[in-house]
Design a protein around this motif. Structure first.
Motif, short mmCIF file in Angstrom:
data_model
loop_
_atom_site.label_atom_id
_atom_site.label_comp_id
_atom_site.label_asym_id
_atom_site.label_seq_id
_atom_site.Cartn_x
_atom_site.Cartn_y
_atom_site.Cartn_z
N GLY A 9 0.64 -1.44 0.00
CA GLY A 9 -0.20 -0.38 0.04
C GLY A 9 0.91 1.21 -0.36
N PHE A 10 0.10 2.09 0.70
CA PHE A 10 1.05 3.10 0.38
C PHE A 10 1.50 4.15 2.17
CE2 PHE A 10 -2.31 3.38 -2.48
CZ PHE A 10 -1.26 4.56 -3.26
N PRO A 11 2.34 4.23 2.06
CA PRO A 11 2.83 4.74 3.45
C PRO A 11 2.10 5.73 4.14
CG PRO A 11 4.30 5.81 1.52
CD PRO A 11 3.42 5.37 1.09
N THR A 12 2.76 5.53 5.71
CA THR A 12 1.91 6.65 6.04
C THR A 12 2.48 7.65 6.31
OG1 THR A 12 3.07 5.88 8.40
CG2 THR A 12 0.94 4.80 7.53
N VAL A 13 2.53 8.84 6.73
CA VAL A 13 3.06 10.39 7.24
C VAL A 13 3.95 10.54 8.01
CG1 VAL A 13 1.60 11.51 6.77
CG2 VAL A 13 1.58 10.52 9.21
N MET A 14 3.96 8.71 9.59
CA MET A 14 5.03 8.12 9.83
C MET A 14 5.99 7.35 9.79
SD MET A 14 3.96 10.22 12.46
CE MET A 14 5.12 9.96 14.34
N ASP A 15 6.26 7.09 8.38
CA ASP A 15 6.60 5.67 8.23
C ASP A 15 8.10 6.00 7.42
OD1 ASP A 15 5.08 3.65 8.30
OD2 ASP A 15 4.01 3.73 6.83
N SER A 16 9.07 5.12 7.69
CA SER A 16 10.78 5.40 6.84
C SER A 16 10.48 4.61 5.62
CB SER A 16 11.34 4.69 7.81
OG SER A 16 12.67 4.55 7.40
N VAL A 17 10.88 6.05 4.75
CA VAL A 17 10.70 5.16 3.40
C VAL A 17 12.51 5.76 2.94
CG1 VAL A 17 8.85 6.20 3.48
CG2 VAL A 17 10.84 7.38 2.87
N TYR A 18 12.77 4.43 1.72
CA TYR A 18 14.45 5.01 1.40
C TYR A 18 13.49 5.68 -0.51
CZ TYR A 18 18.51 3.12 -1.03
OH TYR A 18 19.72 2.84 -1.13
N ALA A 19 14.22 6.63 -0.44
CA ALA A 19 13.91 7.18 -1.69
C ALA A 19 15.09 8.03 -2.83
CB ALA A 19 12.58 8.64 -1.69
N ASP A 60 4.40 0.63 8.90
CA ASP A 60 4.50 0.08 10.27
C ASP A 60 5.01 -0.03 10.76
OD1 ASP A 60 1.99 0.20 10.25
OD2 ASP A 60 1.07 -2.13 9.82
N THR A 61 5.90 1.64 10.59
CA THR A 61 7.26 2.04 11.43
C THR A 61 7.01 2.28 12.67
OG1 THR A 61 8.31 3.36 9.35
CG2 THR A 61 8.86 3.83 11.72
N ASP A 62 8.14 1.66 13.67
CA ASP A 62 7.38 1.48 15.18
C ASP A 62 8.45 2.32 15.80
OD1 ASP A 62 7.34 1.85 17.90
OD2 ASP A 62 7.22 -0.86 18.38
N ASP A 63 9.02 3.33 15.81
CA ASP A 63 9.98 4.39 16.71
C ASP A 63 10.58 4.21 17.32
OD1 ASP A 63 10.11 6.55 14.11
OD2 ASP A 63 8.53 7.02 14.85
N ASP A 64 9.74 4.05 18.53
CA ASP A 64 10.08 3.73 19.81
C ASP A 64 10.06 2.07 20.53
OD1 ASP A 64 7.33 2.51 19.71
OD2 ASP A 64 7.03 4.51 21.89
N GLN A 65 10.24 1.15 19.17
CA GLN A 65 10.15 0.22 19.02
C GLN A 65 9.57 -0.55 20.56
OE1 GLN A 65 11.88 -2.57 17.17
NE2 GLN A 65 10.92 -1.07 16.24
N ASP A 66 8.36 -0.17 20.11
CA ASP A 66 7.36 -0.16 22.27
C ASP A 66 6.19 -1.42 21.55
OD1 ASP A 66 5.46 1.13 20.95
OD2 ASP A 66 5.05 2.67 23.00
N GLY A 67 6.34 -2.24 20.45
CA GLY A 67 5.34 -2.43 19.78
C GLY A 67 3.82 -2.80 19.67
N VAL A 68 3.88 -0.74 19.45
CA VAL A 68 2.98 -0.12 18.83
C VAL A 68 3.33 0.79 17.48
CG1 VAL A 68 0.86 1.20 19.51
CG2 VAL A 68 1.80 0.42 20.65
N PRO A 69 2.86 0.46 16.77
CA PRO A 69 3.33 1.55 15.47
C PRO A 69 3.35 3.01 15.35
CG PRO A 69 1.87 -0.59 14.56
CD PRO A 69 1.99 -0.78 16.09
N SER A 70 4.17 3.41 15.13
CA SER A 70 4.16 5.04 15.84
C SER A 70 2.73 5.82 15.20
CB SER A 70 5.18 5.78 14.86
OG SER A 70 6.18 5.98 15.37
N ILE A 71 2.34 5.64 14.05
CA ILE A 71 0.70 6.34 13.03
C ILE A 71 -0.73 5.71 13.74
CG2 ILE A 71 0.01 4.21 11.43
CD1 ILE A 71 -0.39 7.65 10.76
N ASN A 72 -0.11 4.49 14.61
CA ASN A 72 -1.25 4.12 15.66
C ASN A 72 -1.13 4.04 16.80
OD1 ASN A 72 -2.01 2.72 13.52
ND2 ASN A 72 -1.32 0.96 14.82
#
Length: 292
Positions: free
Chosen positions: A105-115, A211-223
């Motif tokens: 799908g499409f990335p979210t505003v919180m995802d890590s991208v390779y561009a 679903d990039t999880d910036d703090d690695q706490d088990g909850v995706p950043s966008i959520n």
């Protein structure tokens, strides 16, 4: 590989947050950002009417012989964006949305991208500056200028076709971003970009971490967007000054969020063990301290 990417990203976010910390002696901002947004949009419209996309050269060029202007080109998309209560018009040109075999799908505003990208400044209605930046790298859509954040989410990644050589992708999202100064570096500018500069970027989106999880706490950043306004950066459950998406203990109860996963499925967001607050997950509930 994904964990390694996340570690790099966390380090980058930390640096950005430190560099952009609040001013201990804030000054009143008398700059008219709303008026500048109107000026920028007028300038962009003029630019669009005097330039076109040259497919053969893969470049924006001044109209010389009746070519279809960007203004009249169906591939140019206009998007309304509000930042800090100012309304902006953001534009992006779609060469290819992207179509990976494994469609994430499409990335979210919180995802890590390779561009891959290169940037220029729009100087006049028919003039662009030399490239001021170009690179191919991983970065977070939360940690870049807001014009990038609101544009890249409309492109998909591509297919990795690497075969014992340099990393390469095909059929990824490809386009051009036209960013008003208020969604770029605004009145601040940078060492190489003057204040209130309008920017143009050629971009290719190759991949992203769903679903990039910036703090690695088990909850995706966008959520971690609890108020549902599309911006997780302003959600801070324990009011400690650190937004939830980079807070490893979201409710400040002394137990890490990732440890408040009693059912052990790796998702703290679906653990509810307080009968008095049946709709509040444990990791956001200071009244209950249950470790997995």
């Amino acid at each position: 590989m994904i964990k390694f990417k996340h570690l790099i990203y966390i380090a980058i976010v930390g640096t950005l947050l430190y560099a952009c910390g609040s001013d201990s002696n804030p000054r009143v901002d008398n700059f008219d950002h709303e008026a500048q947004a109107v000026i920028d949009n007028d300038s962009l419209v003029v630019f669009f009417k005097n330039n076109y996309y040259d497919e053969a050269l893969d470049s924006v060029k001044p109209i010389t012989n009746g070519q279809t202007s960007l203004f009249d080109d169906d591939k140019l998309v206009t998007k309304e964006v509000t930042e800090n209560d100012i309304n902006y018009k953001l534009y992006y040109y779609v060469n290819n949305v992207g179509n990976p075999n494994e469609d994430k799908g499409f990335p979210t505003v919180m995802d890590s991208v390779y561009a891959k990208y290169r940037g220029q400044k729009i100087v006049r209605r028919d003039s662009l500056s030399p490239d001021f930046d170009k690179n191919t790298t991983w970065f977070s859509l939360n940690g870049v200028i807001r014009g990038w954040t609101h544009s890249l989410i409309h492109f998909k990644g591509g297919n990795n076709v690497t075969d014992n050589g340099p990393i390469n992708f095909e059929d990824g999202g490809k386009g051009i971003l036209f960013i008003p100064s208020g969604l770029a570096y605004a009145k601040r500018g940078t060492a190489t970009i003057a204040p209130n500069s309008i920017l143009m970027f050629y971009i290719e989106l190759w991949d992203f971490v769903k679903d990039t999880d910036d703090d690695q706490d088990g909850v995706p950043s966008i959520n971690e967007d609890l108020d549902g306004d599309g911006n997780p950066r302003n959600d801070d459950t324990d009011e400690n000054g650190t937004p939830n998406y980079i807070d490893t203990d979201d409710d400040g109860d002394g137990i890490l969020t990732k440890e408040e996963d009693r059912n052990g499925d790796g998702n703290p967001a679906n653990d509810f063990n307080d009968p008095n607050k049946p709709n509040v997950p444990d990791y956001l509930n200071r009244d209950i301290r249950v470790k997995s």
